[in-house]
Design an enzyme around this catalytic site. Structure first.
Site: not given
Ligand code: EPU
Length: 419
Positions: A120-121, A91, A306, A328, A115, A123-124, A398, A22-23
Protein backbone atom coordinates in the site's frame (compact mmCIF):
# COMPACT_ATOMS: atom_id res chain seq x y z
CA UNK A 1 -10.84 -13.05 20.03
CA UNK A 2 -14.50 -13.12 19.03
CA UNK A 3 -15.84 -15.63 16.53
CA UNK A 4 -18.97 -15.62 14.44
CA UNK A 5 -21.01 -18.81 14.07
CA UNK A 6 -23.44 -19.10 11.18
CA UNK A 7 -25.99 -21.85 10.75
CA UNK A 8 -26.38 -21.71 6.98
CA UNK A 9 -29.40 -22.15 4.77
CA UNK A 10 -31.87 -19.84 6.54
CA UNK A 11 -33.38 -17.50 3.97
CA UNK A 12 -33.11 -13.77 4.60
CA UNK A 13 -36.03 -11.42 4.27
CA UNK A 14 -37.01 -7.93 5.37
CA UNK A 15 -35.16 -4.65 5.29
CA UNK A 16 -32.04 -3.15 6.81
CA UNK A 17 -30.75 0.40 6.99
CA UNK A 18 -27.26 1.17 5.78
CA UNK A 19 -24.88 2.98 8.18
CA UNK A 20 -22.73 6.00 7.41
CA UNK A 21 -19.77 5.37 5.15
CA UNK A 22 -16.52 4.31 6.84
CA UNK A 23 -14.41 5.59 3.96
CA UNK A 24 -16.14 8.97 4.04
CA UNK A 25 -16.11 9.30 7.81
CA UNK A 26 -12.35 8.67 8.19
CA UNK A 27 -11.03 11.52 5.98
CA UNK A 28 -13.86 13.84 7.09
CA UNK A 29 -12.86 13.31 10.74
CA UNK A 30 -9.23 13.97 9.77
CA UNK A 31 -10.35 17.17 8.00
CA UNK A 32 -11.67 18.58 11.29
CA UNK A 33 -7.99 19.22 12.14
CA UNK A 34 -8.01 22.02 9.56
CA UNK A 35 -10.03 24.41 11.74
CA UNK A 36 -9.74 25.78 15.26
CA UNK A 37 -13.52 25.88 15.50
CA UNK A 38 -15.87 23.04 16.50
CA UNK A 39 -17.01 20.63 13.79
CA UNK A 40 -19.93 18.24 14.15
CA UNK A 41 -20.12 15.10 12.03
CA UNK A 42 -23.27 12.95 11.99
CA UNK A 43 -23.66 9.40 10.77
CA UNK A 44 -20.21 8.28 11.93
CA UNK A 45 -20.45 4.48 12.06
CA UNK A 46 -19.59 2.64 15.27
CA UNK A 47 -16.49 0.80 14.03
CA UNK A 48 -13.06 0.15 15.40
CA UNK A 49 -11.57 2.19 12.51
CA UNK A 50 -13.58 5.31 13.44
CA UNK A 51 -12.62 4.80 17.10
CA UNK A 52 -8.92 4.63 16.09
CA UNK A 53 -9.33 7.85 14.09
CA UNK A 54 -10.82 9.63 17.11
CA UNK A 55 -7.95 8.37 19.27
CA UNK A 56 -5.50 9.82 16.74
CA UNK A 57 -7.30 13.18 16.76
CA UNK A 58 -7.28 13.21 20.57
CA UNK A 59 -3.57 12.36 20.58
CA UNK A 60 -2.96 15.30 18.23
CA UNK A 61 -4.62 17.60 20.76
CA UNK A 62 -8.24 17.80 19.58
CA UNK A 63 -11.15 17.63 21.98
CA UNK A 64 -13.36 14.81 20.84
CA UNK A 65 -16.87 13.89 21.96
CA UNK A 66 -18.89 11.02 20.61
CA UNK A 67 -22.57 10.43 21.30
CA UNK A 68 -24.04 7.64 19.25
CA UNK A 69 -23.33 8.47 15.58
CA UNK A 70 -22.54 12.13 16.20
CA UNK A 71 -18.97 13.24 16.75
CA UNK A 72 -17.86 16.72 17.78
CA UNK A 73 -14.24 17.71 17.29
CA UNK A 74 -12.62 20.96 18.37
CA UNK A 75 -9.01 21.23 17.31
CA UNK A 76 -8.09 24.65 18.71
CA UNK A 77 -4.53 23.45 19.30
CA UNK A 78 -2.88 20.77 17.21
CA UNK A 79 0.36 18.76 17.49
CA UNK A 80 1.91 17.78 14.19
CA UNK A 81 3.39 14.41 15.21
CA UNK A 82 1.49 11.11 15.05
CA UNK A 83 3.79 8.30 16.27
CA UNK A 84 3.71 4.61 15.31
CA UNK A 85 1.87 3.48 18.43
CA UNK A 86 -1.03 5.76 17.58
CA UNK A 87 -1.29 5.19 13.84
CA UNK A 88 -0.19 1.58 13.35
CA UNK A 89 -3.63 0.05 13.85
CA UNK A 90 -5.14 1.60 10.78
CA UNK A 91 -3.69 2.29 7.36
CA UNK A 92 -6.17 5.11 6.74
CA UNK A 93 -4.49 7.12 9.52
CA UNK A 94 -2.24 8.36 6.70
CA UNK A 95 -5.05 10.80 5.87
CA UNK A 96 -4.07 13.05 8.80
CA UNK A 97 -0.93 14.01 6.82
CA UNK A 98 -2.77 16.37 4.45
CA UNK A 99 -4.69 18.34 7.10
CA UNK A 100 -1.64 18.57 9.41
CA UNK A 101 0.51 19.86 6.54
CA UNK A 102 -2.23 22.33 5.58
CA UNK A 103 -2.76 23.61 9.11
CA UNK A 104 0.72 23.35 10.72
CA UNK A 105 2.82 23.46 7.52
CA UNK A 106 4.60 20.39 8.90
CA UNK A 107 3.71 16.85 9.88
CA UNK A 108 5.41 13.68 11.05
CA UNK A 109 3.31 10.57 10.70
CA UNK A 110 4.51 7.01 11.03
CA UNK A 111 4.32 5.22 7.66
CA UNK A 112 1.63 2.64 7.13
CA UNK A 113 3.01 -0.81 6.40
CA UNK A 114 1.74 -3.16 3.74
CA UNK A 115 -1.32 -5.23 4.53
CA UNK A 116 -2.88 -8.48 3.43
CA UNK A 117 -4.49 -6.90 0.41
CA UNK A 118 -1.02 -6.05 -0.90
CA UNK A 119 1.58 -3.34 -0.96
CA UNK A 120 0.00 0.00 0.00
CA UNK A 121 2.41 2.72 -1.20
CA UNK A 122 1.81 6.44 -0.58
CA UNK A 123 4.23 7.75 -3.20
CA UNK A 124 1.45 9.64 -5.02
CA UNK A 125 0.38 11.43 -1.81
CA UNK A 126 3.99 12.53 -1.29
CA UNK A 127 4.43 13.64 -4.91
CA UNK A 128 1.34 15.81 -4.43
CA UNK A 129 2.73 17.40 -1.24
CA UNK A 130 6.05 18.09 -2.99
CA UNK A 131 4.24 19.78 -5.87
CA UNK A 132 2.65 22.10 -3.28
CA UNK A 133 6.16 23.06 -2.12
CA UNK A 134 6.69 20.65 0.78
CA UNK A 135 9.97 18.88 1.48
CA UNK A 136 9.38 15.18 2.13
CA UNK A 137 11.71 12.84 4.06
CA UNK A 138 11.20 9.26 5.12
CA UNK A 139 13.22 8.53 8.26
CA UNK A 140 13.03 5.77 10.85
CA UNK A 141 9.65 4.57 9.61
CA UNK A 142 8.18 8.07 9.72
CA UNK A 143 7.24 10.33 6.88
CA UNK A 144 8.10 13.96 7.56
CA UNK A 145 6.67 16.74 5.47
CA UNK A 146 7.57 20.37 5.92
CA UNK A 147 6.76 23.53 3.98
CA UNK A 148 7.46 27.11 5.05
CA UNK A 149 4.60 27.92 2.69
CA UNK A 150 2.26 25.87 0.49
CA UNK A 151 1.66 27.15 -3.04
CA UNK A 152 -1.01 25.95 -5.46
CA UNK A 153 0.19 23.80 -8.36
CA UNK A 154 -0.98 21.48 -11.12
CA UNK A 155 -0.58 17.89 -9.91
CA UNK A 156 -1.29 14.59 -11.68
CA UNK A 157 -2.23 11.93 -9.13
CA UNK A 158 -2.87 9.07 -11.52
CA UNK A 159 -0.66 6.08 -10.76
CA UNK A 160 -0.05 2.74 -12.42
CA UNK A 161 -3.21 1.29 -10.83
CA UNK A 162 -5.33 4.35 -11.57
CA UNK A 163 -6.28 7.24 -9.32
CA UNK A 164 -5.74 7.19 -5.56
CA UNK A 165 -8.67 7.84 -3.22
CA UNK A 166 -6.84 8.80 -0.01
CA UNK A 167 -4.10 10.48 -2.08
CA UNK A 168 -6.71 12.75 -3.68
CA UNK A 169 -8.18 13.40 -0.20
CA UNK A 170 -4.80 14.17 1.32
CA UNK A 171 -3.67 16.59 -1.40
CA UNK A 172 -7.08 18.29 -1.40
CA UNK A 173 -6.85 18.77 2.40
CA UNK A 174 -3.36 20.28 2.18
CA UNK A 175 -4.25 22.48 -0.81
CA UNK A 176 -7.33 24.13 0.76
CA UNK A 177 -5.03 26.32 2.86
CA UNK A 178 -2.33 26.85 0.19
CA UNK A 179 -1.67 30.16 -1.56
CA UNK A 180 -3.24 30.20 -5.01
CA UNK A 181 -4.98 27.57 -7.11
CA UNK A 182 -4.26 23.85 -7.15
CA UNK A 183 -5.46 21.60 -9.95
CA UNK A 184 -5.51 17.85 -9.29
CA UNK A 185 -5.54 15.94 -12.58
CA UNK A 186 -6.28 12.21 -12.51
CA UNK A 187 -8.26 12.66 -9.30
CA UNK A 188 -10.25 9.79 -7.78
CA UNK A 189 -13.98 10.18 -8.53
CA UNK A 190 -15.30 8.06 -5.66
CA UNK A 191 -18.39 9.39 -3.83
CA UNK A 192 -16.30 9.54 -0.64
CA UNK A 193 -14.01 12.14 -2.27
CA UNK A 194 -17.09 14.20 -3.17
CA UNK A 195 -18.37 13.89 0.41
CA UNK A 196 -15.05 15.15 1.78
CA UNK A 197 -15.03 18.07 -0.70
CA UNK A 198 -18.59 18.98 0.36
CA UNK A 199 -17.53 19.00 4.01
CA UNK A 200 -14.44 21.12 3.25
CA UNK A 201 -16.60 23.58 1.26
CA UNK A 202 -18.94 23.85 4.27
CA UNK A 203 -15.81 24.77 6.27
CA UNK A 204 -15.15 27.62 3.83
CA UNK A 205 -12.90 25.88 1.29
CA UNK A 206 -13.28 26.60 -2.42
CA UNK A 207 -13.25 23.26 -4.22
CA UNK A 208 -14.80 22.58 -7.61
CA UNK A 209 -14.96 19.46 -9.74
CA UNK A 210 -14.94 16.81 -7.00
CA UNK A 211 -16.38 13.65 -8.54
CA UNK A 212 -14.62 14.33 -11.86
CA UNK A 213 -11.05 13.60 -12.95
CA UNK A 214 -10.06 17.26 -12.42
CA UNK A 215 -10.47 18.94 -9.04
CA UNK A 216 -9.74 22.65 -8.71
CA UNK A 217 -8.97 24.10 -5.29
CA UNK A 218 -8.62 27.81 -4.66
CA UNK A 219 -6.70 28.24 -1.43
CA UNK A 220 -8.22 30.27 1.44
CA UNK A 221 -6.43 31.68 4.54
CA UNK A 222 -8.51 29.83 7.19
CA UNK A 223 -11.39 27.41 7.58
CA UNK A 224 -14.23 27.63 10.08
CA UNK A 225 -16.27 24.96 11.87
CA UNK A 226 -19.02 23.05 10.04
CA UNK A 227 -21.71 20.43 10.49
CA UNK A 228 -22.11 17.48 8.12
CA UNK A 229 -23.75 14.08 7.73
CA UNK A 230 -21.65 11.43 6.00
CA UNK A 231 -23.10 9.60 3.00
CA UNK A 232 -24.45 6.04 3.32
CA UNK A 233 -21.85 3.28 3.05
CA UNK A 234 -22.07 1.99 -0.54
CA UNK A 235 -19.93 -1.05 0.25
CA UNK A 236 -22.10 -2.06 3.19
CA UNK A 237 -25.15 -1.60 0.93
CA UNK A 238 -23.53 -3.76 -1.76
CA UNK A 239 -22.63 -6.42 0.80
CA UNK A 240 -26.27 -6.65 1.96
CA UNK A 241 -27.45 -6.83 -1.65
CA UNK A 242 -25.11 -9.79 -2.20
CA UNK A 243 -26.44 -11.33 1.04
CA UNK A 244 -29.93 -10.97 -0.42
CA UNK A 245 -28.72 -12.60 -3.65
CA UNK A 246 -26.91 -15.44 -1.93
CA UNK A 247 -29.77 -16.62 0.25
CA UNK A 248 -32.56 -14.07 0.26
CA UNK A 249 -36.29 -14.44 -0.13
CA UNK A 250 -36.71 -10.70 -0.58
CA UNK A 251 -34.28 -8.22 0.95
CA UNK A 252 -34.57 -4.43 0.87
CA UNK A 253 -31.58 -2.23 1.58
CA UNK A 254 -32.62 1.20 2.83
CA UNK A 255 -30.79 4.52 3.18
CA UNK A 256 -28.73 3.85 0.09
CA UNK A 257 -27.74 6.10 -2.78
CA UNK A 258 -28.61 3.90 -5.80
CA UNK A 259 -26.24 5.74 -8.14
CA UNK A 260 -23.32 4.89 -5.81
CA UNK A 261 -23.96 1.14 -6.15
CA UNK A 262 -24.95 1.06 -9.80
CA UNK A 263 -22.02 -1.14 -10.85
CA UNK A 264 -23.03 -3.65 -8.16
CA UNK A 265 -26.74 -3.68 -9.07
CA UNK A 266 -25.74 -3.97 -12.76
CA UNK A 267 -23.56 -7.01 -11.95
CA UNK A 268 -26.35 -8.64 -9.91
CA UNK A 269 -28.82 -7.98 -12.72
CA UNK A 270 -26.43 -9.64 -15.18
CA UNK A 271 -26.40 -12.67 -12.82
CA UNK A 272 -30.18 -12.77 -13.22
CA UNK A 273 -31.36 -11.32 -9.88
CA UNK A 274 -34.45 -9.13 -10.10
CA UNK A 275 -33.61 -5.71 -8.63
CA UNK A 276 -36.05 -2.96 -7.81
CA UNK A 277 -34.58 0.51 -7.30
CA UNK A 278 -36.48 3.33 -5.56
CA UNK A 279 -35.28 6.76 -4.38
CA UNK A 280 -33.18 5.60 -1.44
CA UNK A 281 -33.83 1.87 -1.28
CA UNK A 282 -33.02 -1.18 -3.37
CA UNK A 283 -34.77 -4.57 -3.20
CA UNK A 284 -33.37 -7.83 -4.47
CA UNK A 285 -35.32 -11.01 -5.12
CA UNK A 286 -34.00 -14.55 -5.45
CA UNK A 287 -33.08 -16.39 -8.62
CA UNK A 288 -32.64 -20.15 -8.27
CA UNK A 289 -30.43 -20.27 -11.36
CA UNK A 290 -28.00 -17.39 -10.92
CA UNK A 291 -25.67 -17.07 -13.89
CA UNK A 292 -21.88 -16.87 -13.97
CA UNK A 293 -20.24 -13.53 -14.64
CA UNK A 294 -17.15 -11.85 -15.99
CA UNK A 295 -16.17 -9.07 -13.62
CA UNK A 296 -13.31 -6.57 -13.52
CA UNK A 297 -12.65 -4.23 -10.60
CA UNK A 298 -12.03 -0.62 -11.56
CA UNK A 299 -11.96 2.84 -10.02
CA UNK A 300 -15.40 4.42 -9.51
CA UNK A 301 -17.78 4.32 -11.34
CA UNK A 302 -16.47 0.84 -12.22
CA UNK A 303 -17.03 -2.24 -10.07
CA UNK A 304 -15.36 -1.61 -6.67
CA UNK A 305 -12.45 -3.69 -5.43
CA UNK A 306 -14.14 -3.50 -2.00
CA UNK A 307 -16.97 -5.72 -3.37
CA UNK A 308 -14.78 -8.25 -5.19
CA UNK A 309 -14.53 -10.81 -2.36
CA UNK A 310 -18.27 -10.75 -1.67
CA UNK A 311 -19.00 -11.33 -5.38
CA UNK A 312 -16.55 -14.26 -5.40
CA UNK A 313 -18.63 -15.81 -2.58
CA UNK A 314 -21.81 -15.36 -4.63
CA UNK A 315 -20.29 -16.64 -7.87
CA UNK A 316 -18.95 -19.74 -6.12
CA UNK A 317 -22.45 -21.24 -6.37
CA UNK A 318 -23.62 -19.57 -9.59
CA UNK A 319 -24.17 -21.75 -12.63
CA UNK A 320 -21.13 -21.90 -14.95
CA UNK A 321 -17.63 -20.42 -14.96
CA UNK A 322 -17.06 -16.89 -13.67
CA UNK A 323 -13.91 -14.89 -14.30
CA UNK A 324 -13.05 -12.13 -11.82
CA UNK A 325 -10.09 -9.81 -12.39
CA UNK A 326 -8.76 -7.55 -9.64
CA UNK A 327 -7.29 -4.42 -11.21
CA UNK A 328 -6.77 -2.24 -8.12
CA UNK A 329 -5.12 -4.56 -5.59
CA UNK A 330 -3.93 -7.56 -7.68
CA UNK A 331 -3.13 -9.64 -4.57
CA UNK A 332 -6.50 -9.12 -2.88
CA UNK A 333 -7.50 -12.78 -2.92
CA UNK A 334 -7.02 -14.00 0.65
CA UNK A 335 -10.62 -15.20 0.71
CA UNK A 336 -10.05 -17.69 -2.11
CA UNK A 337 -8.23 -20.31 -0.02
CA UNK A 338 -10.85 -20.04 2.75
CA UNK A 339 -13.79 -20.31 0.32
CA UNK A 340 -12.13 -23.40 -1.15
CA UNK A 341 -12.21 -24.94 2.34
CA UNK A 342 -15.99 -24.57 2.13
CA UNK A 343 -16.11 -26.46 -1.17
CA UNK A 344 -15.78 -23.60 -3.67
CA UNK A 345 -13.88 -24.38 -6.85
CA UNK A 346 -11.62 -21.47 -7.66
CA UNK A 347 -8.24 -21.10 -9.33
CA UNK A 348 -6.06 -18.04 -9.20
CA UNK A 349 -4.18 -17.02 -12.32
CA UNK A 350 -2.27 -13.87 -11.40
CA UNK A 351 -4.84 -11.20 -10.60
CA UNK A 352 -7.68 -13.29 -12.03
CA UNK A 353 -9.86 -15.81 -10.21
CA UNK A 354 -11.57 -18.45 -12.31
CA UNK A 355 -14.59 -19.75 -10.45
CA UNK A 356 -16.45 -22.91 -11.40
CA UNK A 357 -19.86 -22.70 -9.72
CA UNK A 358 -20.70 -25.63 -7.43
CA UNK A 359 -24.14 -26.81 -6.26
CA UNK A 360 -23.46 -26.33 -2.58
CA UNK A 361 -20.97 -25.06 -0.04
CA UNK A 362 -20.29 -26.83 3.24
CA UNK A 363 -19.83 -25.02 6.55
CA UNK A 364 -16.24 -25.04 7.86
CA UNK A 365 -13.91 -23.28 10.26
CA UNK A 366 -12.47 -20.34 8.34
CA UNK A 367 -10.31 -17.39 9.19
CA UNK A 368 -10.99 -13.73 8.42
CA UNK A 369 -7.92 -12.10 6.89
CA UNK A 370 -9.08 -8.59 5.98
CA UNK A 371 -12.29 -6.64 6.13
CA UNK A 372 -13.92 -7.53 2.81
CA UNK A 373 -12.57 -11.09 2.72
CA UNK A 374 -14.23 -11.61 6.11
CA UNK A 375 -17.54 -10.34 4.81
CA UNK A 376 -17.24 -12.82 1.92
CA UNK A 377 -16.81 -15.69 4.40
CA UNK A 378 -19.89 -14.62 6.35
CA UNK A 379 -21.90 -14.47 3.11
CA UNK A 380 -20.68 -17.92 2.08
CA UNK A 381 -21.62 -19.17 5.56
CA UNK A 382 -25.20 -17.94 5.06
CA UNK A 383 -25.43 -20.13 1.97
CA UNK A 384 -23.47 -23.18 3.18
CA UNK A 385 -24.96 -26.33 4.65
CA UNK A 386 -24.15 -26.75 8.34
CA UNK A 387 -22.15 -24.45 10.58
CA UNK A 388 -19.48 -21.98 9.51
CA UNK A 389 -17.18 -20.60 12.17
CA UNK A 390 -15.42 -17.37 11.19
CA UNK A 391 -12.54 -16.48 13.49
CA UNK A 392 -10.61 -13.18 13.81
CA UNK A 393 -13.79 -11.16 13.37
CA UNK A 394 -12.03 -8.02 14.55
CA UNK A 395 -11.41 -7.52 10.83
CA UNK A 396 -15.20 -7.29 10.30
CA UNK A 397 -15.61 -4.91 13.23
CA UNK A 398 -13.16 -2.52 11.55
CA UNK A 399 -15.61 -1.75 8.79
CA UNK A 400 -19.13 -3.16 9.25
CA UNK A 401 -21.35 -1.64 11.90
CA UNK A 402 -23.00 -4.51 13.83
CA UNK A 403 -22.98 -6.85 10.82
CA UNK A 404 -24.07 -9.89 12.82
CA UNK A 405 -26.99 -8.02 14.45
CA UNK A 406 -28.18 -6.63 11.11
CA UNK A 407 -28.06 -10.06 9.47
CA UNK A 408 -29.97 -11.52 12.45
CA UNK A 409 -32.70 -8.94 11.86
CA UNK A 410 -33.02 -10.32 8.33
CA UNK A 411 -33.45 -13.85 9.71
CA UNK A 412 -29.90 -15.19 9.56
CA UNK A 413 -28.96 -17.70 12.24
CA UNK A 414 -25.79 -15.98 13.29
CA UNK A 415 -24.20 -15.55 16.70
CA UNK A 416 -21.11 -13.91 18.06
CA UNK A 417 -19.06 -15.97 20.50
CA UNK A 418 -16.98 -13.74 22.74
CA UNK A 419 -13.43 -14.92 23.11
N1 EPU B 1 -1.39 3.54 -5.06
C1 EPU B 1 -0.11 3.84 -5.44
N2 EPU B 1 0.50 4.91 -4.83
C2 EPU B 1 -0.11 5.68 -3.90
C3 EPU B 1 -1.43 5.35 -3.51
C4 EPU B 1 -2.05 4.27 -4.11
O1 EPU B 1 0.46 3.17 -6.29
O2 EPU B 1 0.51 6.64 -3.42
C5 EPU B 1 -2.08 2.40 -5.69
C6 EPU B 1 -2.55 1.35 -4.68
O3 EPU B 1 -1.54 0.43 -4.36
C7 EPU B 1 -3.71 0.73 -5.42
C8 EPU B 1 -4.31 1.91 -6.16
O4 EPU B 1 -3.29 2.89 -6.24
O5 EPU B 1 -3.23 -0.20 -6.36
C9 EPU B 1 -5.53 2.52 -5.53
O6 EPU B 1 -5.31 2.73 -4.13
P1 EPU B 1 -5.96 3.94 -3.35
O7 EPU B 1 -4.90 4.90 -2.96
O8 EPU B 1 -7.13 4.46 -4.11
O9 EPU B 1 -6.47 3.20 -2.02
P2 EPU B 1 -6.66 3.93 -0.63
O10 EPU B 1 -7.04 5.32 -0.86
O11 EPU B 1 -5.50 3.64 0.23
C10 EPU B 1 -9.22 3.50 -0.39
C11 EPU B 1 -10.12 2.75 0.55
C12 EPU B 1 -9.96 1.25 0.32
C13 EPU B 1 -10.29 0.96 -1.15
C14 EPU B 1 -9.40 1.79 -2.08
C15 EPU B 1 -9.73 1.62 -3.55
C16 EPU B 1 -10.26 4.19 2.48
C17 EPU B 1 -9.98 4.39 3.91
N3 EPU B 1 -9.77 3.07 1.93
O12 EPU B 1 -7.89 3.10 -0.06
O13 EPU B 1 -10.92 0.63 1.16
O14 EPU B 1 -10.10 -0.41 -1.41
O15 EPU B 1 -9.54 3.18 -1.75
O16 EPU B 1 -11.05 1.97 -3.79
O17 EPU B 1 -10.93 4.99 1.85
C18 EPU B 1 -11.82 -1.08 2.48
O18 EPU B 1 -12.70 -0.28 2.86
O19 EPU B 1 -11.89 -2.32 2.69
C19 EPU B 1 -10.66 -0.58 1.75
C20 EPU B 1 -9.51 -1.25 1.64
Amino acid sequence: MDKILIHGGHPLSGSIKVSGSKNSALPILAATLLSREPCVVHGVPDLSDTHYMLQILAHLGAQVERASGTVSVTADKVESVAPYDVVRKMRASVCVLGPLLGRCKEATVSLPGGCVIGDRPIDLHLTGFEALGAAVRVEGGDVKVFAPKLTGAVINLRGKFGPTVLGTDNVMMAAVLADGVTVIEGAAQEPEVVDLANFLNKMGAKIEGAGTRRVIIEGVPTLHGAEHTVIPDRIEAGTFLVAGAICGKAVTVKRVEPEHVRSVTDALTRCGFPIDIADHSISISPNGEAKALELITEPYPGFPTDMQAQMCALLSTSDGISVVTENIFPQRYMHVAELKRMGAQMQLEGATAVIQGVDRLLGAQVMASDLRASAALVLAGLKADGITEVSRVYHIDRGYEHLDEKLSELGAQIERVKG
